[in-house]
Enzyme design. Sequence first.
Site, short mmCIF file in Angstrom:
data_model
loop_
_atom_site.label_atom_id
_atom_site.label_comp_id
_atom_site.label_asym_id
_atom_site.label_seq_id
_atom_site.Cartn_x
_atom_site.Cartn_y
_atom_site.Cartn_z
N CYS A 179 -1.18 27.07 -8.57
CA CYS A 179 -0.43 25.82 -8.61
C CYS A 179 -0.25 25.28 -10.02
O CYS A 179 0.87 24.98 -10.46
CB CYS A 179 -1.08 24.78 -7.70
SG CYS A 179 -2.75 24.29 -8.16
N HIS B 69 -4.88 20.29 -6.41
CA HIS B 69 -3.60 20.96 -6.16
C HIS B 69 -2.45 20.11 -6.69
O HIS B 69 -2.47 18.88 -6.57
CB HIS B 69 -3.41 21.19 -4.65
CG HIS B 69 -2.25 22.08 -4.33
ND1 HIS B 69 -2.22 23.42 -4.65
CD2 HIS B 69 -1.06 21.82 -3.74
CE1 HIS B 69 -1.07 23.94 -4.25
NE2 HIS B 69 -0.34 22.98 -3.70
N HIS C 163 6.01 23.98 -5.20
CA HIS C 163 4.62 24.29 -5.58
C HIS C 163 4.26 25.72 -5.19
O HIS C 163 4.94 26.37 -4.39
CB HIS C 163 3.65 23.30 -4.90
CG HIS C 163 3.48 23.54 -3.42
ND1 HIS C 163 2.27 23.47 -2.79
CD2 HIS C 163 4.38 23.85 -2.45
CE1 HIS C 163 2.41 23.71 -1.50
NE2 HIS C 163 3.69 23.95 -1.26
#
Length: 341
Positions: A257, A305, A317
Amino acid sequence: MGSHRRPKPPSRSRLAVLAATAGTVSLLPTQSQAAPKPSVDEVRQQIEELYHDAEAPTEEYNATLEKKRKLQKEAKGAQERVARQQHEINELRDQMGPMAAAQYREGGLDPSVQLFLSSEPDTYLDKAGALDRMTARQVAMLSTLESKQRELSQTRAEAMKKLDEAEKARKRASGKKQEVLGKLRTAQKLLNSLTAEQRAQLEAKEAEADRAAGTSDSAASYNGPASGRARTAIEFAYAQLGKPYEWGSTGPDSYDCSGLTGAAWRAAGVSLPRTVQEQYSAGRKVSRSDLQPGDIIYWYNSSQHNGIYIGNGKAIHAPRTGKNIEITPLEYMPFYAATRP
């Protein structure tokens, strides 16, 4: 004394009760019987939790690995300075060579030169006051030498410290790597426990969940209102749609990420730190109501994240192991914060 009489045999009625009890017990499940296998939904939930739990150590691994690289770079710089400083000292020794030879031809070495050529020249100035035959040039050269040797010793110690810290960071990163791999192996083991039919059911459920969440949206190009560097970063991220998530990766074939967010903004000429936590700390905080395309979104907390906001309540993402870079609604995961690079 204790009695040695034989115990009285059980009566017929007692034997009948025991037999009936034994028959009843035999009908109950025993420890040797296998526990029922988890359902597809249970396996799916366990796998999701394992992937989720792997994100935090993945980011710790990224941070530690980045620290190790920085320390190695600093150690290399210190070693290069050691080489330069040693060269300067050698040049000073060469300059003192003719001076020593001249003293020898004239009947012996000057005590100052003897001290200089000794194994411990750092003690020279402590004794220099007792020498009355020393020239001003010798004093200056030997003072310079002492200073350079002190610097050399400090630089060597600095290089050794950086190398030692880098090795400790390498070991910590290796531990985090094993922690992540352990969770991924467990997830894979759960997948392998499913039959072909169950795996097909699992894939169908995940596809259905993606459709319901809107994560199947994978437009080929960005047509939103962003401009300038933000647009460049988003367009880069769009070009990565469909590429696999890979923990610890920063591209170009796969990303985790923070690897994706960093690469996207790097393509726009903005250098971001490596990890989610560092990117959160480095960016200017913006509220959800003030979001603009290109802002970095953080889910769950400030260190787990992130992704890039593209507008219309959606972000792009790199989700997790086993999935590809995708577009997802902000509410698909618990929204935490946003920053603007």
